[in-house]
Scaffold this active site. Structure first.
Site, PDB file in Angstrom:
ATOM      1  N   THR A 112      29.663  -0.267   3.108  1.00 31.34           N
ATOM      2  CA  THR A 112      28.414  -1.040   3.079  1.00 31.34           C
ATOM      3  C   THR A 112      28.676  -2.452   3.596  1.00 31.34           C
ATOM      4  O   THR A 112      27.951  -2.964   4.462  1.00 31.34           O
ATOM      5  CB  THR A 112      27.854  -1.090   1.637  1.00 31.34           C
ATOM      6  OG1 THR A 112      27.500   0.241   1.260  1.00 31.34           O
ATOM      7  CG2 THR A 112      26.646  -2.004   1.534  1.00 31.34           C
ATOM      8  N   CYS A 143      23.290   7.258  -2.068  1.00 36.57           N
ATOM      9  CA  CYS A 143      22.846   5.874  -1.848  1.00 36.57           C
ATOM     10  C   CYS A 143      21.331   5.779  -1.814  1.00 36.57           C
ATOM     11  O   CYS A 143      20.766   4.732  -2.065  1.00 36.57           O
ATOM     12  CB  CYS A 143      23.398   5.349  -0.535  1.00 36.57           C
ATOM     13  SG  CYS A 143      25.165   5.438  -0.487  1.00 36.57           S
TER      14      CYS A 143
HETATM   15  N1  PMP Z   1      27.936   4.810   5.647  1.00 39.11           N
HETATM   16  C1  PMP Z   1      27.894   6.125   5.388  1.00 39.11           C
HETATM   17  C2  PMP Z   1      27.661   7.075   6.518  1.00 39.11           C
HETATM   18  C3  PMP Z   1      28.065   6.576   4.082  1.00 39.11           C
HETATM   19  O1  PMP Z   1      28.031   7.887   3.832  1.00 39.11           O
HETATM   20  C4  PMP Z   1      28.279   5.646   3.046  1.00 39.11           C
HETATM   21  C5  PMP Z   1      28.411   6.084   1.609  1.00 39.11           C
HETATM   22  N2  PMP Z   1      27.413   6.959   1.194  1.00 39.11           N
HETATM   23  C6  PMP Z   1      28.322   4.276   3.365  1.00 39.11           C
HETATM   24  C7  PMP Z   1      28.154   3.900   4.680  1.00 39.11           C
HETATM   25  C8  PMP Z   1      28.567   3.242   2.316  1.00 39.11           C
HETATM   26  O2  PMP Z   1      29.888   3.328   1.906  1.00 39.11           O
HETATM   27  P1  PMP Z   1      30.430   2.577   0.601  1.00 39.11           P
HETATM   28  O3  PMP Z   1      30.098   3.485  -0.544  1.00 39.11           O
HETATM   29  O4  PMP Z   1      31.891   2.453   0.849  1.00 39.11           O
HETATM   30  O5  PMP Z   1      29.764   1.267   0.533  1.00 39.11           O
END
Ligand code: PMP
Length: 378
Positions: free
Chosen positions: A78, A324
């Site tokens: 993120t 998310c």
């Molecule tokens: N990009 C993609 C394609 C993801 O699948 C995710 C997590 N669901 C993220 C970004 C965010 O990753 P993080 O949990 O490390 O913040």
């Protein structure tokens, strides 16, 4: 059927379990005597911590063909995505796709308010950006292109090589969110001519709370946060040694295992689809198998409320879509972009298979779906 572990974990796109070798590598930095700030330059404890962090940085770089100095540790993908979009100086026009992760899409209105033009490319019914649409958009001379390597809800792999080829002569930065692809596919930043790439520890059998941004040497980026001079001021803050070491080890293992894992997991995915088809003859697959991650299967079970169904299947850990987006009401933006109606989007389930998924896990899941359906349809 041999006994499967319960609940059977089929949510590898949401998070992968910590690899045992990663856990061992990290443990050394979680012991009481592992004191030392990696940014302390006047004593051995600091130097040892710094050495561990730099070794990890080199391991992350090696996975994607980058140089260690091109890797910025972040708190996850993120943050890496936010830095990729907001960091480049002088951005005027960004091209991205309608199916990106919220860590790309949700920040775009803020950039637009600041005067940045944004083009959100559509996808075809198989969930892919078409090189033709991209070719038209790039003629508008964007400053940054951000297209994910593989989608986290459908597992659809984007035509990054074609996109990189079309971008070829244009003077535009190319970013990819590679969070989902690196466990089963190798990706080389130089072969693709990438300028920026995001990745995340907990999607790579590494720890949660750490990720990285690859930023090509010489790229002028401004930080998101202000603080000390760590990581050249681009991402200030004391680096978490154990997490860095864990991410580095996870990348080392991914480089070694990706091809093997892909060829082992892909037949399991097909075995799962064939099993579901026996119970649900009208099951629809979202995305084509030729362009899908080995470990991801997204299906629509027409007429079924997928979220309600999963609540009745507690022995299976799987999701209707992205974790998310699960706090947000409403159908998946990814499936809508592929032409789904809100109803069919709500009838969709995402299976995530991974390094520890066995054939008996799949047989168990298929059997549970069959018995649930036998009861539910009466
Ligand atoms: N990009 C993609 C394609 C993801 O699948 C995710 C997590 N669901 C993220 C970004 C965010 O990753 P993080 O949990 O490390 O913040």
């Amino acid at each position: 059927m041999t006994a499967a572990r319960r609940p059977v974990y089929l949510d590898y796109m949401a998070s992968t379990p910590l690899d045992e070798q990663v856990r061992v590598a990290m443990r050394r930095w979680l012991e009481p005597d592992a004191v030392g700030n990696p940014h302390s330059v006047h004593h051995g404890a600091g130097w040892r911590a710094a050495e561990a962090v730099e070794q990890a940085r080199a391991q992350v770089a090696a996975l994607i063909g980058a140089r260690p100095g091109e890797i910025v540790f972040t708190s996850g993908a993120t943050e890496a995505n936010n830095l990729a979009l907001r960091g480049p100086i002088g951005r005027r026009h960004i091209i991205t796709s309608a199916i990106e992760h919220p860590s790309i899409l949700d920040g775009l209105p803020v950039l637009e308010r600041d005067g940045v033009a944004v083009t959100r490319l559509p996808v075809d019914p198989d969930g892919r950006v078409t090189p033709d649409d991209f070719g038209v958009a790039i003629d508008e001379r964007p400053t940054l292109v951000s297209i994910m390597a593989a989608n986290n809800e459908t597992g659809v792999i984007q035509p990054l090589e074609e996109i990189a080829a079309v971008r070829g002569a244009h003077d535009t930065l190319l970013h990819t969110d590679a969070t989902q692809i690196l466990t089963t596919r190798r990706l080389d930043v130089n072969a693709l001519g990438l300028d920026l790439l995001s990745l995340s520890g907990h999607k790579l059998y590494g720890p949660m709370g750490i990720g990285a941004l690859f930023a090509r040497d010489g790229l002028d980026l401004q930080p998101l946060l202000y603080g000390g001079a760590q990581q050249h001021g681009l991402r200030p803050g004391t680096l978490p040694v154990a997490l860095c070491v864990g991410l580095g080890e996870a990348c080392r293992i991914a480089a070694e295992r990706a091809a093997h894992d892909e060829s082992r997991i892909q037949p399991l995915r097909e075995h799962l689809f064939a099993g579901l088809k026996r119970t649900f003859p009208d099951v629809r697959r979202n995305g084509t198998p030729q362009h899908a991650l080995a470990g991801c299967l997204n299906v629509t079970l027409p007429g079924i409320d997928a979220a309600a169904m999963l609540l009745e299947l507690p022995e299976l850990a799987l999701s209707t879509g992205s974790a998310c987006a699960s706090g947000k009401p409403g159908p998946s933006h990814v499936l809508l972009a592929m032409g789904h109606s809100p109803q069919t989007a709500h009838s969709s389930v995402r299976f995530g298979l991974g390094r520890h998924t066995s054939r008996s896990d799949i047989d168990f899941a298929v059997a549970r779906f069959a018995s649930w359906w036998a009861q539910a349809r009466h």
